[in-house]
Design a protein around this motif. Structure first.
Motif, PDB file in Angstrom:
ATOM      1  N   ALA A 126       0.824  -1.209   0.000  1.00 41.31           N
ATOM      2  CA  ALA A 126       0.000   0.000   0.000  1.00 41.31           C
ATOM      3  C   ALA A 126       0.858   1.260   0.000  1.00 41.31           C
ATOM      4  O   ALA A 126       0.450   2.302  -0.525  1.00 41.31           O
ATOM      5  N   ALA A 127       2.047   1.155   0.570  1.00 39.36           N
ATOM      6  CA  ALA A 127       2.938   2.320   0.613  1.00 39.36           C
ATOM      7  C   ALA A 127       3.340   2.798  -0.779  1.00 39.36           C
ATOM      8  O   ALA A 127       3.697   3.967  -0.946  1.00 39.36           O
ATOM      9  N   SER A 134       2.698  15.530   3.676  1.00 39.45           N
ATOM     10  CA  SER A 134       2.207  16.905   3.768  1.00 39.45           C
ATOM     11  C   SER A 134       1.251  17.281   2.652  1.00 39.45           C
ATOM     12  O   SER A 134       0.709  18.387   2.629  1.00 39.45           O
ATOM     13  N   SER A 135       0.999  16.340   1.717  1.00 35.32           N
ATOM     14  CA  SER A 135       0.218  16.687   0.528  1.00 35.32           C
ATOM     15  C   SER A 135      -1.280  16.789   0.790  1.00 35.32           C
ATOM     16  O   SER A 135      -1.996  17.486   0.067  1.00 35.32           O
ATOM     17  N   GLY A 136      -1.779  16.050   1.785  1.00 33.17           N
ATOM     18  CA  GLY A 136      -3.216  16.022   2.040  1.00 33.17           C
ATOM     19  C   GLY A 136      -3.981  15.140   1.066  1.00 33.17           C
ATOM     20  O   GLY A 136      -5.208  15.037   1.151  1.00 33.17           O
ATOM     21  N   LYS A 137      -3.291  14.490   0.137  1.00 31.70           N
ATOM     22  CA  LYS A 137      -3.944  13.627  -0.846  1.00 31.70           C
ATOM     23  C   LYS A 137      -4.323  12.283  -0.238  1.00 31.70           C
ATOM     24  O   LYS A 137      -3.687  11.802   0.698  1.00 31.70           O
ATOM     25  N   VAL A 138      -5.348  11.681  -0.805  1.00 32.76           N
ATOM     26  CA  VAL A 138      -5.771  10.346  -0.402  1.00 32.76           C
ATOM     27  C   VAL A 138      -4.956   9.309  -1.177  1.00 32.76           C
ATOM     28  O   VAL A 138      -4.756   9.442  -2.388  1.00 32.76           O
ATOM     29  N   ALA A 247      -5.261  -3.123  -1.037  1.00 34.99           N
ATOM     30  CA  ALA A 247      -5.944  -4.158  -0.264  1.00 34.99           C
ATOM     31  C   ALA A 247      -5.799  -3.878   1.226  1.00 34.99           C
ATOM     32  O   ALA A 247      -4.797  -4.251   1.852  1.00 34.99           O
ATOM     33  N   THR A 248      -6.776  -3.203   1.796  1.00 33.91           N
ATOM     34  CA  THR A 248      -6.787  -2.954   3.235  1.00 33.91           C
ATOM     35  C   THR A 248      -8.207  -3.025   3.752  1.00 33.91           C
ATOM     36  O   THR A 248      -9.179  -2.884   3.001  1.00 33.91           O
ATOM     37  N   LEU A 305      -6.598   6.799   3.058  1.00 37.33           N
ATOM     38  CA  LEU A 305      -6.391   5.726   2.082  1.00 37.33           C
ATOM     39  C   LEU A 305      -7.740   5.126   1.732  1.00 37.33           C
ATOM     40  O   LEU A 305      -8.630   5.045   2.578  1.00 37.33           O
ATOM     41  N   THR A 306      -7.907   4.697   0.477  1.00 33.96           N
ATOM     42  CA  THR A 306      -9.164   4.079   0.089  1.00 33.96           C
ATOM     43  C   THR A 306      -8.932   2.775  -0.680  1.00 33.96           C
ATOM     44  O   THR A 306      -8.191   2.755  -1.663  1.00 33.96           O
TER      45      THR A 306
END
Length: 341
Positions: A126-127, A134-138, A247-248, A305-306
């Motif tokens: 997933a990493a 710091s980006s704030g992105k998902v 996959a989480t 994370l999605t």
């Protein structure tokens, strides 16, 4: 006609469960081992879940050598490339695991394309889809992590570079072979073999009372059984070709994991720590505990994370993370009892 699947790294935690799931579905399964002396142990571990090892065969092959891969791959329909070097690499540098992971992946893909297998499903992490903190992105499958970002240790750097190399290889590969990658979070669950445990060591250490004071770290968790099921879905679904899938399941803080263990396991979790170490204290300890330097960047962070793509495209439906943590802990405790007898 029975289809044949090659699973790389048969002694591994995830690989073992992939073998079990494939045998349950009637596939002929091959797996690679660096040393065939482990064959009997793998057979016994698989048989503990399936009742028999019929349909399973073994080939000697190592990610660091070309030898054996063409023979292992001959006449295979699919490949689950699960094997990858483990470790933090803190003592050797952030690129210490990159070469075996990347070069091993290219060996597997090279042999797979020469054998014209239908699809390779590669286990990434997933990493590899995590943006700068710091980006704030998902985190989703459109994101590519920067391997030079200091938030990543050697293991995750190797995963980022290996997956990138895999997709670059497939851009120029000829033939019918397709690639799909699966990007798991922290993998816990019941154990088949007591080696190559990866994330499971986090729960093992909690049961042993280590660390005495927990850092404020959290994990997006996936059950190894659900992850193995997802690999099979990614292998067979037409919609999975050429795709990445995170996959989480649920996110749990380490303190929540510890609380669950104490609440559900009673006296068997007597050593599980109860206190959390303040973030400032962790940072003060960094000069004396270099293995904490990379995790310290994630202190107190529940990065977004999605896994929605895996749910909507493949029907991925992971079990609750608390169930996974407890099943993992009960299995570890059961193994301790059997050893002590």
């Amino acid at each position: 006609m029975t289809e044949t699947v090659l699973v790389t790294g048969g002694t591994g935690f995830v690989a073992g469960w992939c073998i079990v799931k494939l045998l349950e579905r009637g596939y002929a399964v091959r797996t690679t081992l660096r040393n065939l002396s482990k064959e009997s142990a793998v057979r016994a571990a698989v048989a503990s879940q399936t009742g028999a090892g019929d349909g399973l065969s073994f080939f000697a092959a190592d990610l660091t050598s070309d030898d054996g891969w063409d023979a292992a791959m001959a006449s295979c329909d699919y490949v689950l490339h699960v094997a990858s070097p483990l470790g933090t690499g803190a003592e050797k540098g952030r690129d210490s695991l990159t070469a075996p992971a990347r070069d091993g992946t290219l060996r597997v893909l090279g042999a797979a394309t020469r054998a014209s297998v239908k699809r390779v499903v590669m286990t990434s992490a997933a990493a590899t889809a995590r943006p700068a903190l710091s980006s704030g992105k998902v985190s989703d499958e459109t994101v590519w992590a920067d391997p030079d970002d200091p938030q990543f240790d050697a293991y995750r750097v190797s995963k980022i570079r290996a997956e990138r190399a895999a997709w670059d290889f497939m851009k120029t590969a000829n033939g019918p072979t397709e690639l799909t990658t699966v990007l798991p979070g922290a993998v816990f669950g019941p154990i088949l073999m007591q080696e190559n445990l990866g994330s499971v060591q986090i729960i093992e250490r909690l049961l042993q009372g280590n660390p005495a004071f927990m850092p404020q770290l959290g994990f997006w968790i996936v059950d190894v059984r659900d992850l193995a099921d997802l690999h099979v879905l990614a292998m067979t679904s037409p919609a999975a070709a050429g795709q990445r899938f995170i996959a989480t399941g649920d996110f749990l803080w380490m303190a929540e994991m510890a609380s669950t263990l104490r609440a559900k396991l009673g006296s068997r979790a007597a050593k599980v720590p109860t206190r959390q170490l303040p973030n400032f204290a962790v940072k003060l300890l960094l000069p004396f505990m270099p293995h904490l330097r990379t995790p310290a960047r994630l202190l107190g962070r529940r990065f977004p994370l999605t896994p929605e793509k895996a749910r909507s495209v493949l029907g991925f439906s992971p079990r609750p993370a608390t169930t996974t943590v407890l099943d993992c802990a009960r299995d570890l405790l059961g193994r301790e009892r059997s050893v002590s007898r």
